[in-house]
Design a protein around this motif. Structure first.
Motif, PDB file in Angstrom:
ATOM      1  N   GLU A 123      -8.205  13.839  15.005  1.00 43.15           N
ATOM      2  CA  GLU A 123      -6.895  14.467  15.164  1.00 43.15           C
ATOM      3  C   GLU A 123      -6.995  15.924  15.619  1.00 43.15           C
ATOM      4  OE1 GLU A 123      -4.679  14.040  11.560  1.00 43.15           O
ATOM      5  OE2 GLU A 123      -4.795  11.858  11.601  1.00 43.15           O
ATOM      6  N   GLN A 124      -8.213  16.460  15.679  1.00 41.10           N
ATOM      7  CA  GLN A 124      -8.400  17.865  16.042  1.00 41.10           C
ATOM      8  C   GLN A 124      -7.987  18.098  17.493  1.00 41.10           C
ATOM      9  OE1 GLN A 124      -9.237  20.134  13.803  1.00 41.10           O
ATOM     10  NE2 GLN A 124      -9.450  18.571  12.238  1.00 41.10           N
ATOM     11  N   LYS A 125      -7.349  19.234  17.750  1.00 38.81           N
ATOM     12  CA  LYS A 125      -6.889  19.585  19.101  1.00 38.81           C
ATOM     13  C   LYS A 125      -7.836  20.576  19.786  1.00 38.81           C
ATOM     14  CE  LYS A 125      -3.051  17.292  18.452  1.00 38.81           C
ATOM     15  NZ  LYS A 125      -3.248  15.879  18.459  1.00 38.81           N
ATOM     16  N   LYS A 126      -8.634  21.305  18.993  1.00 38.95           N
ATOM     17  CA  LYS A 126      -9.580  22.275  19.542  1.00 38.95           C
ATOM     18  C   LYS A 126     -10.993  21.719  19.441  1.00 38.95           C
ATOM     19  CE  LYS A 126      -6.877  26.341  18.328  1.00 38.95           C
ATOM     20  NZ  LYS A 126      -6.874  27.613  17.602  1.00 38.95           N
ATOM     21  N   ALA A 127     -11.885  22.215  20.301  1.00 37.63           N
ATOM     22  CA  ALA A 127     -13.283  21.792  20.291  1.00 37.63           C
ATOM     23  C   ALA A 127     -13.961  22.244  18.993  1.00 37.63           C
ATOM     24  CB  ALA A 127     -14.020  22.366  21.493  1.00 37.63           C
ATOM     25  N   PHE A 128     -14.943  21.464  18.545  1.00 33.26           N
ATOM     26  CA  PHE A 128     -15.717  21.813  17.354  1.00 33.26           C
ATOM     27  C   PHE A 128     -16.426  23.139  17.572  1.00 33.26           C
ATOM     28  CE2 PHE A 128     -19.764  21.690  14.971  1.00 33.26           C
ATOM     29  CZ  PHE A 128     -19.253  21.594  13.696  1.00 33.26           C
ATOM     30  N   SER A 129     -16.383  23.994  16.554  1.00 36.73           N
ATOM     31  CA  SER A 129     -17.033  25.302  16.618  1.00 36.73           C
ATOM     32  C   SER A 129     -18.113  25.372  15.541  1.00 36.73           C
ATOM     33  CB  SER A 129     -16.003  26.415  16.399  1.00 36.73           C
ATOM     34  OG  SER A 129     -16.668  27.644  16.185  1.00 36.73           O
ATOM     35  N   ILE A 130     -19.361  25.482  15.989  1.00 31.46           N
ATOM     36  CA  ILE A 130     -20.475  25.638  15.056  1.00 31.46           C
ATOM     37  C   ILE A 130     -20.275  26.909  14.232  1.00 31.46           C
ATOM     38  CG2 ILE A 130     -22.961  26.059  14.871  1.00 31.46           C
ATOM     39  CD1 ILE A 130     -23.263  24.254  17.389  1.00 31.46           C
ATOM     40  N   ASP A 131     -19.821  27.981  14.888  1.00 32.23           N
ATOM     41  CA  ASP A 131     -19.612  29.252  14.190  1.00 32.23           C
ATOM     42  C   ASP A 131     -18.524  29.147  13.126  1.00 32.23           C
ATOM     43  OD1 ASP A 131     -21.608  30.535  15.625  1.00 32.23           O
ATOM     44  OD2 ASP A 131     -20.217  31.258  17.173  1.00 32.23           O
ATOM     45  N   LYS A 132     -17.418  28.476  13.440  1.00 29.17           N
ATOM     46  CA  LYS A 132     -16.344  28.322  12.458  1.00 29.17           C
ATOM     47  C   LYS A 132     -16.838  27.514  11.261  1.00 29.17           C
ATOM     48  CE  LYS A 132     -11.726  26.644  11.597  1.00 29.17           C
ATOM     49  NZ  LYS A 132     -10.467  26.162  12.148  1.00 29.17           N
ATOM     50  N   HIS A 133     -17.580  26.433  11.532  1.00 26.34           N
ATOM     51  CA  HIS A 133     -18.099  25.601  10.449  1.00 26.34           C
ATOM     52  C   HIS A 133     -19.055  26.398   9.567  1.00 26.34           C
ATOM     53  CE1 HIS A 133     -20.372  22.068   8.751  1.00 26.34           C
ATOM     54  NE2 HIS A 133     -19.145  21.936   8.296  1.00 26.34           N
ATOM     55  N   LYS A 134     -19.931  27.156  10.200  1.00 30.56           N
ATOM     56  CA  LYS A 134     -20.877  27.998   9.453  1.00 30.56           C
ATOM     57  C   LYS A 134     -20.119  29.007   8.588  1.00 30.56           C
ATOM     58  CE  LYS A 134     -24.714  31.211  10.072  1.00 30.56           C
ATOM     59  NZ  LYS A 134     -25.577  31.903  11.028  1.00 30.56           N
ATOM     60  N   GLN A 135     -19.078  29.620   9.131  1.00 33.91           N
ATOM     61  CA  GLN A 135     -18.289  30.612   8.398  1.00 33.91           C
ATOM     62  C   GLN A 135     -17.629  29.987   7.169  1.00 33.91           C
ATOM     63  OE1 GLN A 135     -18.393  33.767   9.140  1.00 33.91           O
ATOM     64  NE2 GLN A 135     -16.958  34.441   7.598  1.00 33.91           N
ATOM     65  N   LEU A 136     -17.125  28.755   7.290  1.00 28.82           N
ATOM     66  CA  LEU A 136     -16.507  28.068   6.152  1.00 28.82           C
ATOM     67  C   LEU A 136     -17.517  27.859   5.017  1.00 28.82           C
ATOM     68  CD1 LEU A 136     -14.362  25.412   8.041  1.00 28.82           C
ATOM     69  CD2 LEU A 136     -13.498  27.370   6.720  1.00 28.82           C
ATOM     70  N   ILE A 137     -18.764  27.601   5.377  1.00 27.09           N
ATOM     71  CA  ILE A 137     -19.807  27.394   4.370  1.00 27.09           C
ATOM     72  C   ILE A 137     -20.239  28.722   3.756  1.00 27.09           C
ATOM     73  CG2 ILE A 137     -22.172  26.575   3.987  1.00 27.09           C
ATOM     74  CD1 ILE A 137     -21.594  24.585   6.355  1.00 27.09           C
ATOM     75  N   VAL A 138     -20.526  29.693   4.592  1.00 23.44           N
ATOM     76  CA  VAL A 138     -21.037  30.978   4.130  1.00 23.44           C
ATOM     77  C   VAL A 138     -20.038  31.696   3.225  1.00 23.44           C
ATOM     78  CG1 VAL A 138     -21.747  33.279   4.927  1.00 23.44           C
ATOM     79  CG2 VAL A 138     -22.612  31.245   6.075  1.00 23.44           C
ATOM     80  N   THR A 139     -18.745  31.593   3.509  1.00 22.55           N
ATOM     81  CA  THR A 139     -17.743  32.313   2.726  1.00 22.55           C
ATOM     82  C   THR A 139     -17.292  31.566   1.474  1.00 22.55           C
ATOM     83  OG1 THR A 139     -15.940  31.427   4.077  1.00 22.55           O
ATOM     84  CG2 THR A 139     -16.869  33.580   4.720  1.00 22.55           C
ATOM     85  N   ALA A 140     -17.762  30.329   1.280  1.00 22.22           N
ATOM     86  CA  ALA A 140     -17.383  29.558   0.083  1.00 22.22           C
ATOM     87  C   ALA A 140     -17.883  30.261  -1.168  1.00 22.22           C
ATOM     88  CB  ALA A 140     -17.945  28.148   0.160  1.00 22.22           C
TER      89      ALA A 140
END
Length: 133
Positions: A17-34
């Motif tokens: 359902e995603q409209k934007k391309a997958f971002s490795i940086d965004k995914h990494k940021q979600l993990i690092v800031t948890a």
């Protein structure tokens, strides 16, 4: 339905359902800031918006939002997209000593998470419809 099954259903329902391309940086940021294990659910949901394990063909399918199609990624190549980032948390134990808890998103996705799908069509082929009449 257990809480874990309910959470899995919520995560998988977002695949494709995603409209934007997958971002490795965004995914990494979600993990690092948890700040806690429960904060990692956001990174898991983001991951499952784009990737899902498949049995046949064996590997991972990646949702390519820009072309609205699936791409097959062999297991051996998935760590190039889902980086094996380990997040460490310390929780208070009953003995009063901090307990170390490690979470690796790649290991969780490829080994610990048990939902595997089977493709029912080939997304690379044109759809054929039969008209009655």
């Amino acid at each position: 339905m257990t809480a874990q099954t309910s959470t899995q259903a919520q995560v998988i329902s977002k695949f494709g359902e995603q409209k934007k391309a997958f971002s490795i940086d965004k995914h990494k940021q979600l993990i690092v800031t948890a700040k806690s294990m429960s904060d990692l659910n956001q990174a898991k949901r983001y991951l499952y918006g784009y990737f899902i394990l498949y049995f046949n063909p064996h590997g991972v399918f990646m949702w390519q939002s820009e072309i609205k199609n699936l791409e097959h990624i062999p297991d051996k190549n998935i760590s190039k997209l889902i980086h094996p980032i380990t997040k460490v948390f310390y929780t208070q134990s009953e003995q009063g000593l901090p307990q170390k808890v490690e979470f690796n998103i790649n290991k969780w996705f490829m080994i610990e998470y048990s939902t595997v799908c089977v493709a029912t069509c080939d997304p690379q082929k044109s759809l054929i419809f039969k008209l009655d009449g």
